[in-house]
Design an enzyme around this catalytic site. Structure first.
Site, short mmCIF file in Angstrom:
data_model
loop_
_atom_site.label_atom_id
_atom_site.label_comp_id
_atom_site.label_asym_id
_atom_site.label_seq_id
_atom_site.Cartn_x
_atom_site.Cartn_y
_atom_site.Cartn_z
N PRO A 149 0.83 -1.20 0.00
CA PRO A 149 0.00 0.00 0.00
C PRO A 149 0.87 1.26 0.00
CG PRO A 149 -0.67 -1.49 1.77
CD PRO A 149 0.65 -1.96 1.24
N LYS A 179 1.34 7.95 3.48
CA LYS A 179 0.77 6.59 3.58
C LYS A 179 0.05 6.38 4.90
CE LYS A 179 4.89 5.14 1.09
NZ LYS A 179 6.15 4.37 1.21
#
Length: 271
Positions: A2, A62
């Site tokens: 991710p 993130k």
DNA sequence: CACTCTACCTGTGCGC
DNA sequence: TGCGCACAGGTAGAGT
């Protein structure tokens, strides 16, 4: 895994999807792997988070920031970083708990927010101010403007790939998108920032923006079916030995600062 | 300051 | 078939 686009996609689906976290209250918590919680202590984490309500969700780099409000009106932030293999699922409480579920927040109407993470790299924090976590991060890679980008770049002498991965320079780019961005703007990963022309700096900044915007729009990367959710077509990452889609040359794989790095030797010349 | 290395972790896929 | 091993990678922290 991710990176910024995937994290953005998770945020949108948890907040704007059906079901949504909006306005849900945390009735009970199961912390199945205490190493997931970085700060405060696992006991405090559970005590403070219990009976709070989700009132906001934002992404920076993130990181995910869940705003939660207590019964007395106090607002805190649940911060989550998925690292390599973390995933967040909003599911019915009755669904089977998976082998790698680390944290379960039980909510209204039989829903649970589950944090699964096989490699246990992901982390959660509960803080009063998001700044506590973001203070060391550079500007968000999706929204950094050219002025700010070029100013920061001009003060640094580094190779491009490690620089793009450095979250204190700009935050949100990981190994996949670093390679995709450098391929798009035809810059070699080992090029030094000090050798870049103005034109190349402009290209680098706009390719960062382009690649991330496209990846967000397609809900993240699609790597040989590994990330089933996303449709962003990678051009170089994981394609070593295959033909470059632009010129037909064979995609190369090298190591840059211990990280696997894919590039087209023809499109991205060293000089 | 820029860099390199290591630790953290486990599923996958390779060679033998 | 099964074993051992390298590999994947985001970040922190220590060392050069």
């Amino acid at each position: 895994m991710p990176e910024l686009p995937e994290v953005e996609s998770v945020a949108r689906s948890l907040w704007d999807g059906i079901p949504s976290l909006q306005g849900k209250t945390i009735h009970s918590i199961s912390l199945l792997s205490s190493t997931v919680v970085d700060k405060p202590s696992p006991e405090m984490f559970i005590n403070i988070l219990q009976n709070t309500m989700f009132i906001s969700l934002n992404r920076f780099g993130k990181y995910l920031f869940f705003g939660v409000k207590s019964l007395t009106g106090e607002i805190k932030y649940l911060v989550i970083h998925l690292r390599m293999t973390g995933r967040l699922h909003l599911v019915q409480q009755c669904e089977c708990v998976e082998q790698h579920t680390r944290l379960i927040l039980n909510l209204d109407s039989g829903l649970s927010l589950r944090f699964d993470d096989p490699r246990k790299f992901g982390r959660a924090w509960l803080v009063e101010n998001p700044e506590e976590v973001t203070v060391k991060l550079g500007p968000d890679a999706l929204t950094v403007d050219f002025e700010q980008f070029s100013n920061r770049l001009s003060r640094i002498k580094r190779q491009l790939k490690p620089l793009l991965l450095d979250q204190s320079f700009i935050s949100g780019i990981g190994n996949i998108y670093a390679d995709e961005i450098l391929f798009r703007c035809t810059l070699h990963p080992l090029r030094l920032t000090t050798t870049l022309t103005n034109t190349e700096i402009v290209a680098l900044h706009s390719c960062i923006h382009e690649v991330l915007v496209e990846a967000v729009a397609t809900k993240g990367a699609n790597i040989d079916g590994v990330f089933k959710a996303g449709k962003f077509p990678v051009a170089v990452y994981g394609r070593s030995g295959k033909a470059c889609q632009r010129c037909g040359a064979v995609i190369e794989k090298i190591k840059v600062g211990q990280r696997g790095t894919s590039l087209c030797p023809t499109c991205q010349p060293v000089n």
